[in-house]
Design a protein around this motif. Structure first.
Motif, PDB file in Angstrom:
ATOM      1  N   SER A 150      -4.745  -4.207 -19.639  1.00  0.00           N
ATOM      2  CA  SER A 150      -3.684  -5.089 -20.153  1.00  0.00           C
ATOM      3  C   SER A 150      -3.569  -6.383 -19.338  1.00  0.00           C
ATOM      4  O   SER A 150      -2.805  -7.278 -19.687  1.00  0.00           O
ATOM      5  CB  SER A 150      -2.337  -4.351 -20.149  1.00  0.00           C
ATOM      6  N   MET A 151      -4.336  -6.464 -18.255  1.00  0.00           N
ATOM      7  CA  MET A 151      -4.325  -7.704 -17.453  1.00  0.00           C
ATOM      8  C   MET A 151      -5.407  -8.638 -18.015  1.00  0.00           C
ATOM      9  O   MET A 151      -6.510  -8.209 -18.302  1.00  0.00           O
ATOM     10  CB  MET A 151      -4.646  -7.359 -15.991  1.00  0.00           C
ATOM     11  N   ASN A 152      -5.063  -9.906 -18.176  1.00  0.00           N
ATOM     12  CA  ASN A 152      -6.036 -10.848 -18.730  1.00  0.00           C
ATOM     13  C   ASN A 152      -6.594 -11.760 -17.640  1.00  0.00           C
ATOM     14  O   ASN A 152      -5.846 -12.262 -16.796  1.00  0.00           O
ATOM     15  CB  ASN A 152      -5.391 -11.676 -19.840  1.00  0.00           C
ATOM     16  N   LEU A 153      -7.908 -11.947 -17.692  1.00  0.00           N
ATOM     17  CA  LEU A 153      -8.590 -12.798 -16.719  1.00  0.00           C
ATOM     18  C   LEU A 153      -8.727 -14.209 -17.277  1.00  0.00           C
ATOM     19  O   LEU A 153      -9.219 -14.394 -18.395  1.00  0.00           O
ATOM     20  CB  LEU A 153      -9.994 -12.247 -16.418  1.00  0.00           C
ATOM     21  N   LEU A 154      -8.289 -15.171 -16.488  1.00  0.00           N
ATOM     22  CA  LEU A 154      -8.364 -16.576 -16.893  1.00  0.00           C
ATOM     23  C   LEU A 154      -9.342 -17.296 -15.987  1.00  0.00           C
ATOM     24  O   LEU A 154      -9.225 -17.213 -14.753  1.00  0.00           O
ATOM     25  CB  LEU A 154      -7.002 -17.256 -16.743  1.00  0.00           C
ATOM     26  N   ALA A 155     -10.284 -18.008 -16.583  1.00  0.00           N
ATOM     27  CA  ALA A 155     -11.240 -18.763 -15.778  1.00  0.00           C
ATOM     28  C   ALA A 155     -10.734 -20.177 -15.543  1.00  0.00           C
ATOM     29  O   ALA A 155     -10.278 -20.850 -16.464  1.00  0.00           O
ATOM     30  CB  ALA A 155     -12.587 -18.805 -16.490  1.00  0.00           C
TER      31      ALA A 155
END
Ligand code: C5P
Length: 232
Positions: free
Chosen positions: A111-116
């Motif tokens: 549920s954690m989103n990775l942002l570049a």
């Protein structure tokens, strides 16, 4: 496409835990999201993240991870133990690093989103050339955005001026988070390329990050509410 549910994230850029908690106290339920960056995280660590989340806020942990794939994946695994909703890493760490990070995310914290993060806005063309990158900043942003999303990142952090071209290239799906936001009439501080909350939402931002216009307002809760009203 305009985002009708663009949300406000407060950049909690304050020096001490006491200052930060006092600010959250003043803000009450006028906002739902808080960005914790390197300053507070390196001072107060995971406990501070838990403390903020326990108050009911969603947490954007802005650590801009960049290391060998195994190390970043292990860091993501450790962070998966924390109540973090959004986490940043550097696109320039390469596709393999992002793939490994995303595998750890899928396994331990789906549920954690990775942002570049693509090209830092503090980098201009001469600075890129000094790193032997001959692309313009715009080309490099698009290149790293494509690489990062292709490697599995759920989203991007970008300046408001990059929003429209990135949405045109990558569509509506990636989560896009945009700092450098200034409500009409507020000081730009040292930010050079700014947009209002409403314009950023219209250009396709999912989340705007706002620090000083709220932190330095005479009434921070009122400032946060005014921004939410503009987004609505
Ligand atoms: O106070 P202000 O609204 O300018 O704060 C913006 C926040 O967004 C800060 O935490 C800053 O580090 C972050 N940020 C930014 N520009 C970027 C990336 C992050 O202002 N390109």
């Amino acid at each position: 496409m305009p985002k009708d549910n663009c949300q406000l994230i407060l950049a909690l850029d304050l020096e001490t835990r006491a200052d930060a908690l006092a600010m959250l106290e003043r803000l009450g339920d006028s906002l739902g999201w808080v960005k914790i960056g390197l300053q507070l995280f390196t001072a107060y660590g995971p406990d501070f993240v838990r403390e903020v989340a326990d108050k009911g806020y969603h947490v954007f942990l802005d650590l801009k991870l960049h290391d060998i794939p195994n190390t970043v994946a292990k860091a993501v695994q450790s962070i998966s133990q924390l109540p973090v909703d959004l986490l940043t890493l550097h696109g320039s760490g390469g596709a393999e690093m992002i793939e490994w990070a995303n595998r750890a995310r899928n396994e331990y914290a789906p549920s954690m989103n990775l942002l570049a993060v693509t090209v830092l806005t503090s980098m201009d063309a001469p600075q890129l050339r000094s790193l032997n990158v001959n692309a313009s900043p715009e080309e490099q942003v698009r290149h790293l955005a494509k690489l990062s999303l292709g490697a599995g990142a759920q989203g991007l952090v970008c300046s408001s001026l990059e929003l429209a071209p990135l949405r045109a290239s990558f569509g509506d799906d990636p989560i896009i988070v945009t700092p450098g936001i200034r409500p009409k009439g507020s000081s730009a501080d040292e930010q050079k390329r700014i947009m209002t909350p409403a314009d950023a939402a219209a250009a396709g931002s999912d989340f705007i990050v706002v620090g000083r216009p709220i932190l330095k307002a005479a009434d921070p809760a009122e400032a946060a509410r005014a921004i939410q009203a503009e987004l609505a």
